[in-house]
Structure formats: structure tokens, C-alpha cells
Motif scaffolding. Structure first.
Motif, mmCIF file in Angstrom:
data_model
loop_
_atom_site.group_PDB
_atom_site.id
_atom_site.type_symbol
_atom_site.label_atom_id
_atom_site.label_comp_id
_atom_site.label_asym_id
_atom_site.label_seq_id
_atom_site.Cartn_x
_atom_site.Cartn_y
_atom_site.Cartn_z
ATOM 1 N N ILE A 151 0.833 -1.198 0.000
ATOM 2 C CA ILE A 151 0.000 0.000 0.000
ATOM 3 C C ILE A 151 0.874 1.258 0.000
ATOM 4 C CG2 ILE A 151 -1.830 1.230 1.216
ATOM 5 C CD1 ILE A 151 -2.685 -1.413 2.437
ATOM 6 N N VAL A 152 1.947 1.230 0.787
ATOM 7 C CA VAL A 152 2.870 2.360 0.795
ATOM 8 C C VAL A 152 3.374 2.621 -0.616
ATOM 9 C CG1 VAL A 152 5.173 3.113 1.491
ATOM 10 C CG2 VAL A 152 3.630 2.156 3.181
ATOM 11 N N GLN A 153 3.787 1.561 -1.295
ATOM 12 C CA GLN A 153 4.324 1.703 -2.644
ATOM 13 C C GLN A 153 3.288 2.302 -3.583
ATOM 14 O OE1 GLN A 153 7.333 1.374 -3.366
ATOM 15 N NE2 GLN A 153 7.128 1.746 -5.571
ATOM 16 N N THR A 154 2.070 1.801 -3.505
ATOM 17 C CA THR A 154 0.998 2.308 -4.360
ATOM 18 C C THR A 154 0.755 3.802 -4.128
ATOM 19 O OG1 THR A 154 -0.085 0.147 -4.316
ATOM 20 C CG2 THR A 154 -1.413 2.033 -4.988
ATOM 21 N N LEU A 155 0.646 4.177 -2.859
ATOM 22 C CA LEU A 155 0.374 5.580 -2.553
ATOM 23 C C LEU A 155 1.553 6.467 -2.916
ATOM 24 C CD1 LEU A 155 -1.572 5.334 0.820
ATOM 25 C CD2 LEU A 155 -2.441 5.672 -1.486
ATOM 26 N N ARG A 156 2.749 5.951 -2.693
ATOM 27 C CA ARG A 156 3.960 6.671 -3.076
ATOM 28 C C ARG A 156 3.923 7.037 -4.555
ATOM 29 N NH1 ARG A 156 10.108 5.369 -1.794
ATOM 30 N NH2 ARG A 156 10.139 4.533 -3.872
ATOM 31 N N GLU A 157 3.570 6.063 -5.367
ATOM 32 C CA GLU A 157 3.511 6.312 -6.811
ATOM 33 C C GLU A 157 2.430 7.324 -7.147
ATOM 34 O OE1 GLU A 157 3.047 2.495 -8.579
ATOM 35 O OE2 GLU A 157 5.070 1.830 -8.038
ATOM 36 N N VAL B 193 -8.625 -3.504 3.672
ATOM 37 C CA VAL B 193 -7.821 -3.882 4.837
ATOM 38 C C VAL B 193 -8.356 -3.102 6.043
ATOM 39 C CG1 VAL B 193 -5.731 -4.344 3.514
ATOM 40 C CG2 VAL B 193 -6.151 -2.043 4.379
ATOM 41 N N PRO B 194 -8.069 -3.577 7.244
ATOM 42 C CA PRO B 194 -8.533 -2.856 8.428
ATOM 43 C C PRO B 194 -7.878 -1.477 8.519
ATOM 44 C CG PRO B 194 -7.119 -4.682 9.022
ATOM 45 C CD PRO B 194 -7.410 -4.845 7.587
ATOM 46 N N ARG B 195 -8.561 -0.610 9.209
ATOM 47 C CA ARG B 195 -8.095 0.767 9.297
ATOM 48 C C ARG B 195 -6.750 0.860 9.997
ATOM 49 N NH1 ARG B 195 -9.407 5.405 12.195
ATOM 50 N NH2 ARG B 195 -10.378 4.171 13.807
ATOM 51 N N THR B 196 -6.498 -0.044 10.909
ATOM 52 C CA THR B 196 -5.224 -0.037 11.633
ATOM 53 C C THR B 196 -4.053 -0.103 10.660
ATOM 54 O OG1 THR B 196 -6.348 -1.317 13.340
ATOM 55 C CG2 THR B 196 -3.958 -1.101 13.500
ATOM 56 N N ARG B 197 -4.209 -0.895 9.633
ATOM 57 C CA ARG B 197 -3.111 -1.049 8.689
ATOM 58 C C ARG B 197 -2.883 0.243 7.908
ATOM 59 N NH1 ARG B 197 -3.017 -6.485 5.267
ATOM 60 N NH2 ARG B 197 -3.311 -7.265 7.378
ATOM 61 N N ILE B 198 -3.978 0.879 7.518
ATOM 62 C CA ILE B 198 -3.877 2.170 6.840
ATOM 63 C C ILE B 198 -3.147 3.178 7.715
ATOM 64 C CG2 ILE B 198 -5.187 4.112 5.913
ATOM 65 C CD1 ILE B 198 -5.237 1.664 4.159
ATOM 66 N N GLN C 274 -10.706 5.800 6.554
ATOM 67 C CA GLN C 274 -11.762 4.847 6.203
ATOM 68 C C GLN C 274 -11.820 4.618 4.698
ATOM 69 O OE1 GLN C 274 -15.210 6.544 8.120
ATOM 70 N NE2 GLN C 274 -15.190 4.905 9.643
ATOM 71 N N GLU C 275 -11.702 5.722 3.978
ATOM 72 C CA GLU C 275 -11.730 5.665 2.521
ATOM 73 C C GLU C 275 -10.688 4.689 1.991
ATOM 74 O OE1 GLU C 275 -11.425 9.091 -0.980
ATOM 75 O OE2 GLU C 275 -11.219 9.581 1.142
ATOM 76 N N LEU C 276 -9.442 4.868 2.460
ATOM 77 C CA LEU C 276 -8.359 4.013 2.005
ATOM 78 C C LEU C 276 -8.564 2.575 2.469
ATOM 79 C CD1 LEU C 276 -5.382 6.437 2.690
ATOM 80 C CD2 LEU C 276 -6.277 5.746 0.470
ATOM 81 N N ALA C 277 -9.048 2.437 3.708
ATOM 82 C CA ALA C 277 -9.288 1.095 4.233
ATOM 83 C C ALA C 277 -10.281 0.353 3.354
ATOM 84 C CB ALA C 277 -9.786 1.184 5.672
#
Lengths: 234, 234
Positions: free
Chosen positions: A28-34, A58-63, A50-53
Motif C-alpha cells: 500500500i505504501v508503494q501504491t500511494l507513493r507512486e 484492509v482494516p483501518r489499523t493497517r492504513i 476509512q476511505e483508504l481502508a
DNA sequence: GGCGACAAGATTGGCGACAAGTTTGTTGAC
DNA sequence: GTCAACAAACTTGTCGCCAATCTTGTCGCC
């Protein structure tokens, strides 16, 4: 009790099947980075948890963890209780990045010259000759940049200094957009090309010190062009 | 139901009263950063999540976040399902850090010379004169280092480049210990002092380029000393 | 006596639920 | 009609529980 266990397992399976495989933090980091680097999301835009989750399933904690990483890299700003927004690139900040980039790339050029066999650079003597001339003439800036990035990566590879590599990486991911806007400025591509020919020549000759100095001048010139045309870039 | 709510509130109050104020993530990061930098915890030592959670009287989740920050700064290594350990400083890595530090401090010295009024450096012309000579003669390395760090901070302050400042900070927090071990090497303090006199003189004269070159040579020499005495340092 | 396998304990990883704070929309008075 | 105050919905922050994995100690077999 066993019913509950089944429920959990079922949920896990459903999630795994629904979206193929669950995305890891790194993915997810890589995707958002790009997305940020390519301005798919514009600076100042809000990134809702919440939107990204929901999007990545994936659960919000991970976001939350992802946003922490992005913040530590300086790609987003987080305001307590108000969320995360994509960092804006202030012009001053870009100049600071360029000063640092100049000395770091200079270092890498020198180290690469010392570490790599001279033939390594023949490829770029060739590429920076007729082919790049043609790209400039045709205003084919995409091909132009591809060659530049190839050169850049090769230099970092041969510099064999992971510390510098890491720092340069964090600079590139912030200035990618700016680089693309600079090369299309009037005369900059041609000027940058001739500067690079000098750099590569020095490297081919094994003169690391000269190559470093030339590379630094190259980036100072790019910065100067940016300053002159700043109205048109930011 | 209401009984549960009361329980939670009571617990929160108890925690708040028991340990004064609850430590924030930033506070804990700072504390651990100092411990690692000062070798209060030795490289390779394990950092248990529960252990730290108990010590700082915060939930384990917060410790997790702290460890995430420390990992992204490269101060600890985390092995999945096995915990976090303080990173060991490989000798090669120290050399890489020194190469980068040399060009970045060189940059800062040049920028500081350009940005600050020349009188700014009179303080250090003075300090690097008789007082430091005395420190070297008396082997008072603590006082010696205090002056150095004051100089370093002043340079970064006047360089006015937050990007470089941030990167240098992340280098210092890893090499603090090494710096202390280099200055006590035979002849290094005296040598470093005379090198710094040259740097300060160039800065006082407003010659940023020369100051930069001298600063880089200074750190290259420090690195060379480290290489020669590596057996005694690591 | 040494080595391997298995089980119990401990530690990390992941997640959902609850609490706190902010934004937005509505209602009332001036 | 405008502004302020209050309420409701939404967003972020915090936490404790449960699952997964590793470590360790013990037992049995060779």
C-alpha cells in the motif's frame, strides 16, 4: 464457541478470495507513493483513513501504519484529529532539495567512477550522443527522461553507498514531478545534455573529481533554470 | 454495561495519576534514541514490547508505533515474530556514513558562510585558539567535543537548509559513539583542531568554496584515521 | 548419553470496538 | 437575512483481546 471460530475463518477466506491477496503495508505504501509522485492525487488533497481502508479492503489499523510511514518520509502532513493531506512542495523546499541532491549525486558520480570499470560508461557515451540529440530535436521528453533515469540508477548502483542511495531516493520521490517540468523549459534539455556529455566523458576517463564537479554544476544550472522560470513551474 | 464504562474511566484516571502524565510517542522515541546513541543499551540488545510498555506505563500498541519509527530511522532491526534489536554498526556502514557526512557538512559550511555575517565566526576563531589547545594538552576530550558540537549546530543553523539538517541529524544519531572514539585516537584531536582552524578562517574570510573543500578534507582525514585504527575502535 | 520431536509458555501480529474530537447542518434569536 | 449556539454525524485516536509464531523445556527413542 466453535461457531465463532468458523465465522472468523470464513471472513478471512472471504477477504482473501474477494481481493485476490490481502495487501501488505509495504504494498500500500508503494501504491500511494507512486500516486503522490505522479500527482494522481494532488498536493493538499485529503487522505481519509476509512476511505483508504475500504479501497484496499484492509482494516483501518493497517492504513494508519501506512500513513505513519508516509509521514516519516515527508510525503504527507498529519494534523491531529483532522487527518492526513498530501504535502505541498514549497518552492524554497525544492531549492533545498536541489542543493542536497547536487552534493549527493556529485558524491555518487565520484564513487561510481572509482568503483566501476571505465567501459561501464561506454553505453552512456553512446546514448548521450546521436540518440539523445534526436530525442531533443523531436521533443520526445519521455524517452529523454528514461535514459536519464537509467544513467542515474546505474550511477547509484556503482557508487555502492546505501546511505546515499536511500537519501537520494527520498529526494527523487518528492521532486519527480519537478524534474519533468524542468526538462521541458526552453533550452534546458539541450543544455543538460551537453553538461551530461562532459560528466560521462570525465567518468569514462576515470577522473572522478572532475566528474563530481561537473555533476554539481549541472544540478546548480538546473536549479538556476528553475529559479528563472519558477512562475511557470509551480 | 454502565459498570464497564466506569471501570474503563477508573483505569484511565489511575494510570494518569500513577505516572504523572502519560508519555507520548514522540517522548518515548526521544528517550530510546538517546539511550541507543549513548550506548546505554548495547547494539544487539533486544527491545521487548511488553517490557517497554511496562516501563513507560503505556499500552503495547504505542510501543509498537515507537518501534516503527525507530526502525524507519535505521536504529533498530525488526525480525518478524521475533522482536526488535538495536542495530549493529558495521564498519563498512560507518565509512558510508562518513562519505555522506563529508559532502553534507561541506554543503552546510558553504551555505552558512554565504548566509551568516562574517562576525558570526569570531566566536569560533577565539574558541579554536588557545582554549582548545589547552583541552587537547589536558586531554579534556569532553570539553573538546562540546565545542565541536556547538560549532556543528551553529553551522547547520546558518545553513538554513532543513533537508540537509534532517539528514545530518540521522547520521549523527548513528555515529555519535564513533566520533567520541575517533577523537581519542593518537594525534587525531590535534590534527582535527588545526583542520578546523583552517575551516573557520575561510568562513571568517567569506570564502565558502574553500571552507567547503577544507571541511570535506577534514572528514576524509577523520575517516582515514578511523580506517588505520579500526581494530581499536570497533 | 545425545539427539529429535512434541508440548507448554511467552512474545509478536492483527483486528475490532469504544472514546474523543472535529466538521457540518439545523434551529433559534436578534 | 445573518449570525451564533447547539446537536448529530463522521473522522481520528486509543486500547485490549485473540490468533499466529517462535522459544524453551521435557520426554522418549535411538
Amino acid at each position: 464457541m466453535s461457531g465463532r471460530v468458523v465465522t472468523l475463518k470464513t471472513k478471512a477466506k472471504l477477504r482473501a478470495r474477494k481481493s485476490g491477496t490481502a495487501s501488505s503495508v509495504q504494498d500500500i505504501v508503494q501504491t500511494l507513493r507512486e500516486r503522490i509522485a505522479r500527482h494522481d492525487v494532488s498536493p493538499g488533497a485529503k487522505l481519509g483513513e476509512q476511505e483508504l481502508a475500504a479501497e484496499f479492503a484492509v482494516p483501518r489499523t493497517r492504513i494508519r501504519e501506512v500513513l505513519g510511514v508516509l509521514e516519516s518520509r515527508g510525503l504527507i502532513d498529519r494534523i491531529p484529529n483532522r487527518g492526513a493531506v498530501v504535502s505541498r512542495l514549497e518552492l524554497d523546499h525544492v531549492f533545498h532539495l536541489y542543493d542536497v541532491r547536487a552534493v549527493l549525486e556529485g558524491l555518487c558520480v565520484r564513487l561510481a567512477t572509482e568503483n566501476a570499470p571505465p567501459e561501464t560508461w561506454d553505453e552512456f557515451v553512446e546514448l548521450f550522443g546521436a540518440p539523445m540529440d534526436e530525442f531533443v530535436a523531436n521533443r520526445d521528453f519521455d524517452a529523454f527522461i528514461v535514459v536519464y533515469e537509467r544513467f542515474r540508477r546505474r550511477i547509484i548502483e556503482w557508487a555502492r553507498n546505501p546511505v546515499a542511495a536511500r537519501m537520494l531516493d527520498s529526494i527523487y520521490e518528492k521532486t519527480n514531478v519537478v524534474i519533468r517540468r524542468i526538462v521541458i523549459l526552453p533550452g534546458r534539455a539541450k543544455e543538460g545534455l551537453s553538461e551530461h556529455r562532459a560528466v560521462v566523458a570525465a567518468m569514462r576517463a576515470g577522473d572522478g573529481e572532475t566528474a563530481e564537479r561537473l555533476k554539481r554544476m549541472n544540478l546548480q544550472n538546473a536549479k538556476e533554470t528553475l529559479r528563472r522560470f519558477q512562475k511557470y513551474v509551480l
